[in-house]
Design a protein around this motif. Structure first.
Motif, PDB file in Angstrom:
ATOM      1  N   LEU A 107       0.842  -1.184   0.000  1.00  0.00           N
ATOM      2  CA  LEU A 107       0.000   0.000   0.000  1.00  0.00           C
ATOM      3  C   LEU A 107       0.882   1.240   0.000  1.00  0.00           C
ATOM      4  O   LEU A 107       2.003   1.230   0.523  1.00  0.00           O
ATOM      5  CB  LEU A 107      -0.895  -0.005   1.244  1.00  0.00           C
ATOM      6  N   PRO A 108       0.399   2.325  -0.572  1.00  0.00           N
ATOM      7  CA  PRO A 108       1.191   3.571  -0.558  1.00  0.00           C
ATOM      8  C   PRO A 108       1.515   3.990   0.868  1.00  0.00           C
ATOM      9  O   PRO A 108       0.717   3.795   1.794  1.00  0.00           O
ATOM     10  CB  PRO A 108       0.255   4.570  -1.247  1.00  0.00           C
ATOM     11  N   ALA A 109       2.688   4.585   1.052  1.00  0.00           N
ATOM     12  CA  ALA A 109       3.156   4.942   2.391  1.00  0.00           C
ATOM     13  C   ALA A 109       2.191   5.880   3.095  1.00  0.00           C
ATOM     14  O   ALA A 109       1.958   5.748   4.310  1.00  0.00           O
ATOM     15  CB  ALA A 109       4.542   5.595   2.293  1.00  0.00           C
ATOM     16  N   GLU A 110       1.568   6.826   2.338  1.00  0.00           N
ATOM     17  CA  GLU A 110       0.684   7.775   3.000  1.00  0.00           C
ATOM     18  C   GLU A 110      -0.592   7.115   3.527  1.00  0.00           C
ATOM     19  O   GLU A 110      -1.212   7.599   4.477  1.00  0.00           O
ATOM     20  CB  GLU A 110       0.314   8.913   2.036  1.00  0.00           C
ATOM     21  N   VAL A 111      -0.971   5.986   2.926  1.00  0.00           N
ATOM     22  CA  VAL A 111      -2.194   5.313   3.353  1.00  0.00           C
ATOM     23  C   VAL A 111      -1.998   4.647   4.720  1.00  0.00           C
ATOM     24  O   VAL A 111      -2.912   4.654   5.558  1.00  0.00           O
ATOM     25  CB  VAL A 111      -2.624   4.265   2.304  1.00  0.00           C
ATOM     26  N   VAL A 112      -0.827   4.083   4.940  1.00  0.00           N
ATOM     27  CA  VAL A 112      -0.591   3.375   6.206  1.00  0.00           C
ATOM     28  C   VAL A 112       0.159   4.244   7.210  1.00  0.00           C
ATOM     29  O   VAL A 112       0.474   3.767   8.305  1.00  0.00           O
ATOM     30  CB  VAL A 112       0.208   2.076   5.962  1.00  0.00           C
ATOM     31  N   ARG A 113       0.415   5.521   6.835  1.00  0.00           N
ATOM     32  CA  ARG A 113       1.175   6.383   7.744  1.00  0.00           C
ATOM     33  C   ARG A 113       0.511   6.521   9.112  1.00  0.00           C
ATOM     34  O   ARG A 113       1.216   6.470  10.146  1.00  0.00           O
ATOM     35  CB  ARG A 113       1.372   7.764   7.114  1.00  0.00           C
ATOM     36  N   PRO A 114      -0.818   6.693   9.214  1.00  0.00           N
ATOM     37  CA  PRO A 114      -1.403   6.828  10.559  1.00  0.00           C
ATOM     38  C   PRO A 114      -1.128   5.616  11.447  1.00  0.00           C
ATOM     39  O   PRO A 114      -0.861   5.773  12.647  1.00  0.00           O
ATOM     40  CB  PRO A 114      -2.907   6.979  10.267  1.00  0.00           C
ATOM     41  N   VAL A 115      -1.176   4.439  10.863  1.00  0.00           N
ATOM     42  CA  VAL A 115      -0.906   3.233  11.660  1.00  0.00           C
ATOM     43  C   VAL A 115       0.558   3.199  12.070  1.00  0.00           C
ATOM     44  O   VAL A 115       0.884   2.913  13.240  1.00  0.00           O
ATOM     45  CB  VAL A 115      -1.272   1.960  10.871  1.00  0.00           C
ATOM     46  N   ARG A 116       1.455   3.503  11.111  1.00  0.00           N
ATOM     47  CA  ARG A 116       2.876   3.457  11.416  1.00  0.00           C
ATOM     48  C   ARG A 116       3.230   4.481  12.485  1.00  0.00           C
ATOM     49  O   ARG A 116       3.985   4.185  13.432  1.00  0.00           O
ATOM     50  CB  ARG A 116       3.704   3.715  10.155  1.00  0.00           C
ATOM     51  N   GLU A 117       2.696   5.681  12.366  1.00  0.00           N
ATOM     52  CA  GLU A 117       3.026   6.721  13.339  1.00  0.00           C
ATOM     53  C   GLU A 117       2.500   6.360  14.727  1.00  0.00           C
ATOM     54  O   GLU A 117       3.154   6.650  15.734  1.00  0.00           O
ATOM     55  CB  GLU A 117       2.450   8.062  12.877  1.00  0.00           C
ATOM     56  N   TRP A 118       1.330   5.729  14.765  1.00  0.00           N
ATOM     57  CA  TRP A 118       0.791   5.319  16.074  1.00  0.00           C
ATOM     58  C   TRP A 118       1.696   4.270  16.705  1.00  0.00           C
ATOM     59  O   TRP A 118       1.986   4.334  17.907  1.00  0.00           O
ATOM     60  CB  TRP A 118      -0.627   4.790  15.873  1.00  0.00           C
ATOM     61  N   LEU A 119       2.150   3.307  15.918  1.00  0.00           N
ATOM     62  CA  LEU A 119       3.049   2.281  16.442  1.00  0.00           C
ATOM     63  C   LEU A 119       4.391   2.871  16.860  1.00  0.00           C
ATOM     64  O   LEU A 119       4.962   2.486  17.896  1.00  0.00           O
ATOM     65  CB  LEU A 119       3.256   1.185  15.396  1.00  0.00           C
ATOM     66  N   GLU A 120       4.916   3.794  16.051  1.00  0.00           N
ATOM     67  CA  GLU A 120       6.191   4.428  16.403  1.00  0.00           C
ATOM     68  C   GLU A 120       6.071   5.229  17.689  1.00  0.00           C
ATOM     69  O   GLU A 120       6.977   5.221  18.531  1.00  0.00           O
ATOM     70  CB  GLU A 120       6.654   5.319  15.255  1.00  0.00           C
ATOM     71  N   GLY A 121       4.936   5.909  17.863  1.00  0.00           N
ATOM     72  CA  GLY A 121       4.726   6.673  19.092  1.00  0.00           C
ATOM     73  C   GLY A 121       4.636   5.751  20.298  1.00  0.00           C
ATOM     74  O   GLY A 121       5.176   6.047  21.368  1.00  0.00           O
ATOM     75  N   LEU A 122       4.000   4.641  20.124  1.00  0.00           N
ATOM     76  CA  LEU A 122       3.903   3.667  21.205  1.00  0.00           C
ATOM     77  C   LEU A 122       5.276   3.119  21.554  1.00  0.00           C
ATOM     78  O   LEU A 122       5.627   2.963  22.732  1.00  0.00           O
ATOM     79  CB  LEU A 122       2.972   2.529  20.770  1.00  0.00           C
ATOM     80  N   SER A 123       6.074   2.845  20.524  1.00  0.00           N
ATOM     81  CA  SER A 123       7.410   2.301  20.756  1.00  0.00           C
ATOM     82  C   SER A 123       8.307   3.314  21.449  1.00  0.00           C
ATOM     83  O   SER A 123       9.115   2.950  22.312  1.00  0.00           O
ATOM     84  CB  SER A 123       8.031   1.891  19.418  1.00  0.00           C
ATOM     85  N   ALA A 124       8.162   4.585  21.087  1.00  0.00           N
ATOM     86  CA  ALA A 124       9.040   5.613  21.645  1.00  0.00           C
ATOM     87  C   ALA A 124       8.674   5.985  23.071  1.00  0.00           C
ATOM     88  O   ALA A 124       9.496   6.546  23.797  1.00  0.00           O
ATOM     89  CB  ALA A 124       9.009   6.853  20.754  1.00  0.00           C
ATOM     90  N   ASP A 125       7.477   5.704  23.492  1.00  0.00           N
ATOM     91  CA  ASP A 125       7.000   6.108  24.815  1.00  0.00           C
ATOM     92  C   ASP A 125       7.054   4.901  25.753  1.00  0.00           C
ATOM     93  O   ASP A 125       6.207   4.018  25.694  1.00  0.00           O
ATOM     94  CB  ASP A 125       5.574   6.647  24.694  1.00  0.00           C
ATOM     95  N   ALA A 126       8.052   4.863  26.610  1.00  0.00           N
ATOM     96  CA  ALA A 126       8.217   3.718  27.509  1.00  0.00           C
ATOM     97  C   ALA A 126       7.021   3.565  28.429  1.00  0.00           C
ATOM     98  O   ALA A 126       6.600   2.437  28.739  1.00  0.00           O
ATOM     99  CB  ALA A 126       9.499   3.881  28.325  1.00  0.00           C
ATOM    100  N   GLN A 127       6.465   4.669  28.889  1.00  0.00           N
ATOM    101  CA  GLN A 127       5.304   4.583  29.765  1.00  0.00           C
ATOM    102  C   GLN A 127       4.100   3.999  29.025  1.00  0.00           C
ATOM    103  O   GLN A 127       3.348   3.197  29.582  1.00  0.00           O
ATOM    104  CB  GLN A 127       4.963   5.962  30.329  1.00  0.00           C
TER     105      GLN A 127
END
Length: 578
Positions: free
Chosen positions: A250-270
């Protein structure tokens, strides 16, 4: 301190796991397949998730991508990592070996088998066999988080469905993938309700949504989530797109919201710690209902096993009743025994003389006893054979009744089927060695009767009279009296086996007296019944032995183990915030 508390909780879980490790549901009772599946699922979650996660609360987060056939799970994973790491296509099932994609820095944790230890690992470029776990390293996966592409939850392949359920039970986070065409299907909602019941951290990805349907479908899905107690679940909508190839990303912009949510979860230890604690706590809390449900099923198993034991016991109790009837109805004093009796004692004059006083015929009877030892042995042997034949007959009848009774109930029928045709066939008749055991029992009983006569004769004033008949002769008469229709205790019954019981009684009474004969006959009969009862108990044990090997932990043990886990639930560590 926290480590010690965690060890206490782990110890309680290990004890629960020990209890679950055996066969809890061997009998076909109620919804036994559902009970067995529930046990396997709980045991799997202990091994795959609860114990390893509790041992390493700060280990990388595992997000399992699951959903229905054709929902686009593999395409989503490939699109999120920007590389074709999981097989996608139109053929079903697509995902044969689940693929776990992890950051290189976290690969050692997953390759070592801390999570899902029962699945063999495949690394590198290999595709892996069904049931194996492919571990792929990819630097675009956020550190501290791994994605696992699971088989279809509704796959036509049973093993795939079971593996999908196992993987979802091992997840810290479910990424549940569905489509605009199938979001209301019952199978996905069964898994979603399980997520709610276990408080599993969850996000839903709604794929292949036509542009004009995005609003209505997403609102309807949100409504369904709220109605099913999953309100507030993150929902991501992926529009339907015409891809150049069936396995294209899928185009990167289509899955960007999912990727950014996962990246935010990964970056936030709490945030990661909250996800882990939510899912871990929910899985622990679910034991408060899941384990007692298994305990209830174990109670049903034990009740069914008890009923099978009672059916076998009733069958052999009926066998003993048949033996008692055989002792009293005079059957044993007919046939071969009667023929040998006539050879031994003679007929005609002696039988007619029974109407005279016993004193007048005593001398003739003594002469018979002392002068015809061969005939006496033959009579004793015939009596012995008759008793043995009766024992074998009632044992065969009891075995047949027990098998029929077991076949009439599902638990017994299943148990006999699993025992095998040959063994079940052998159970339907007496043991091959019963004849030898019955022979020894009857001979031992005959020895006991002789001892009775010897002891009684020595204690009475008429010892000389007893000696004149001889222990063997009086013992033989006492044995015959045991098998008379009334135990030799009533008047003339010349019609029973040619008067055998009458002569036995009269001679014994002349030597020992009425009361002593009653006591001797009663003791002899009771001893024989005891010996035959032991033989029947041994025969019955062939049935109960099938049940003895099925004993596992009791329902109270399971409930106590669940209570111990609940008591230690407060020891759940918080995890680190870093």
């Amino acid at each position: 301190m926290a480590e010690g508390l965690a060890q206490g909780l782990s110890g309680a879980l290990l004890e629960l796991r020990r209890l679950l490790d055996g066969e809890l549901f061997p009998l076909a009772v109620g919804e036994v397949e559902a009970d067995r599946r529930a046990r396997r699922e709980l045991l799997g979650q202990l091994d795959d998730y609860l114990l390893p996660r509790l041992a390493a609360i700060d280990a990388p987060l595992l997000a399992v991508v699951g959903g229905s056939t054709g929902a686009g799970k593999s395409t989503l994973v490939n699109s999120l990592v920007g590389e074709r790491v999981s097989r996608a296509g139109v053929l079903r099932p697509t995902t044969l070996a689940p693929t776990l994609v992890t950051h290189p820095g976290d690969a050692a944790w997953f390759v070592a088998g801390h999570v899902l230890p029962g699945l063999p690992r495949v690394t590198g470029g290999g595709q892996g066999e069904p049931g194996a776990l492919r571990v792929v390293e990819n630097a675009r996966v956020p550190a501290g988080l791994a994605l696992l592409d699971a088989p279809d939850i509704d796959s036509v392949v049973t093993a795939n469905r079971e593996l999908a359920a196992q993987l979802l039970a091992a997840a810290d986070l479910w990424l549940f993938v569905t489509t605009a065409a199938r979001y209301a299907d019952e199978v996905p909602w069964g898994f979603l309700r399980t997520a709610r019941e276990r408080s599993t951290a969850l996000a839903v990805i709604l794929q292949r949504v036509p542009g004009d349907a995005a609003g209505p479908v997403s609102r309807d899905l949100t409504r369904l989530l709220e109605e099913n107690g999953l309100g507030g679940t993150p929902l991501f909508v992926v529009p339907e797109l015409a891809l150049p190839e069936e396995d294209a990303a899928l185009p990167a912009e289509v899955v960007r919201p999912v990727r950014e949510w996962l990246e935010g979860l990964s970056a936030d230890a709490q945030a990661r710690a909250r996800v882990v604690r939510q899912t871990l706590a929910g899985a622990l809390d679910s034991l408060a209902t899941r384990v007692p449900a298994l305990a209830g099923a174990v109670e049903r198993q034990r009740a069914a096993a008890g009923e099978l034991r009672r059916l076998a016991e009733r069958s052999y109790t009926s066998g003993m009743a048949a033996f008692d009837e055989g002792m009293r109805d005079g059957t044993l004093l007919r046939g071969e025994v009667l023929a040998r009796w006539q050879d031994f004692i003679g007929t005609g004059d002696l039988m007619r003389s029974l109407e005279s006083r016993i004193g007048r015929i005593r001398d003739r009877v003594v002469a018979v006893f002392t002068g015809r030892p061969a005939a006496a042995r033959e009579l004793r042997t015939a009596l012995e054979s008759g008793v043995e034949a009766l024992v074998r007959s009632v044992a065969d009848g009891a075995a047949e009744r027990a098998v029929d009774a077991w076949l009439a109930v599902p638990a017994g029928r299943d148990l006999l089927e699993r025992a095998g045709v040959a063994r079940a066939g052998r159970l339907g008749r007496a043991s091959p060695d019963l004849a030898g055991r019955a022979e020894r029992a009857v001979r031992d009983w005959q020895g006991y009767v002789l001892d009775l006569v010897r002891t009684e004769g020595a204690e009475r004033r008429g010892a000389a009279r007893a000696a004149s008949f001889g222990v063997n002769g009086l013992g033989l008469l006492l044995m015959l009296a045991v098998f008379a229709s009334t135990g030799g205790l009533t008047g003339l019954e010349i019609g029973i086996a040619g008067g055998t019981s009458v002569l036995s009684q009269k001679v014994l009474e002349a030597v020992f007296g009425d009361q002593a004969v009653r006591k001797l006959t009663e003791n002899a009969r009771d001893d024989l019944r005891r010996r035959v009862r032991e033989l029947m108990d041994g025969e019955q044990e062939r049935f109960t032995a099938l049940l003895d090997g099925l004993t596992g932990p009791g329902p109270d043990e399971l409930r106590a183990a669940a209570a111990a886990v609940h008591e230690r639930r407060r020891d759940l560590p918080e995890g680190k915030s870093r």
